[in-house]
Design an enzyme around this catalytic site. Structure first.
Site, PDB file in Angstrom:
ATOM      1  N   LYS A   9       0.846  -1.190   0.000  1.00  0.00           N
ATOM      2  CA  LYS A   9       0.000   0.000   0.000  1.00  0.00           C
ATOM      3  C   LYS A   9       0.881   1.239   0.000  1.00  0.00           C
ATOM      4  CE  LYS A   9      -2.089   1.017   4.130  1.00  0.00           C
ATOM      5  NZ  LYS A   9      -3.167   1.164   5.115  1.00  0.00           N
ATOM      6  N   SER A  25      -6.022   4.176 -16.169  1.00  0.00           N
ATOM      7  CA  SER A  25      -4.861   3.795 -15.363  1.00  0.00           C
ATOM      8  C   SER A  25      -4.525   4.819 -14.293  1.00  0.00           C
ATOM      9  CB  SER A  25      -3.609   3.578 -16.227  1.00  0.00           C
ATOM     10  OG  SER A  25      -3.181   4.805 -16.777  1.00  0.00           O
ATOM     11  N   TYR A  58      -5.350   0.021 -13.159  1.00  0.00           N
ATOM     12  CA  TYR A  58      -4.055  -0.644 -13.263  1.00  0.00           C
ATOM     13  C   TYR A  58      -2.965   0.420 -13.304  1.00  0.00           C
ATOM     14  CZ  TYR A  58      -4.473   0.633 -18.161  1.00  0.00           C
ATOM     15  OH  TYR A  58      -4.630   1.344 -19.327  1.00  0.00           O
TER      16      TYR A  58
END
Length: 120
Positions: A9, A25, A58
Site C-alpha cells: 500500500k 490507469s 491498473y
C-alpha cells in the site's frame, strides 16, 4: 487454501495530475513502485481520502524520481489534483506464507516518510 490479502500500500500519496482523455490507469513514480513492490499493469484499488471515492484500475510507470501520481481516464472524474489517495495492491497467498503488507507512508510532497512491513 489461498486467500486474497493486501500485498502493499502507498498511503496518503498526493494526486499531481489527472487526464480524463487518457485511456485509463494510474501513473505512479517508478521509484515508489519499486519501494512498494508494485509492478506496471498490476491491478490496484485506489481510495480518495478527500471524497471517499474508490475505484479499481491498473498501474503505468511514471518517470523515476518524478513524484508523480496521475489519475487517467474515467477515474479522473472521481479525483481532483491535490487529493490524497491510498493505493492498494493485493495478492493470493496461502495462510501460512502471508507475512503482512508492505506500507509506504507519504508526505504532502510525495516523499516517502516511512516504509513499514506490517505483521500479522
Amino acid at each position: 487454501m489461498q486467500e486474497i490479502m493486501l500485498k502493499s500500500k502507498i498511503h496518503m500519496a498526493k494526486v499531481t495530475d489527472k487526464s480524463i482523455n487518457y485511456m485509463g490507469s494510474i501513473g505512479i513514480d517508478t521509484e515508489l513502485l519499486e519501494k512498494a513492490g508494485m509492478k506496471p499493469y498490476e491491478l490496484v484499488l485506489v481510495a480518495d481520502v478527500n471524497n471517499g471515492q474508490r475505484f479499481v484500475t491498473y498501474i503505468i510507470p511514471e518517470e523515476k524520481g518524478s513524484k508523480k501520481i496521475v489519475i487517467n481516464g474515467a477515474a479522473a472524474r472521481l479525483v481532483e489534483q491535490g487529493d490524497r489517495v491510498i493505493i492498494m495492491a493485493f495478492g493470493m497467498y496461502d495462510s501460512n506464507e502471508y507475512k503482512g503488507p508492505k506500507v509506504i507512508i507519504m508526505n504532502e510532497k510525495n516523499e516517502i516518510v516511512e516504509i513499514k512491513q506490517e505483521g500479522v
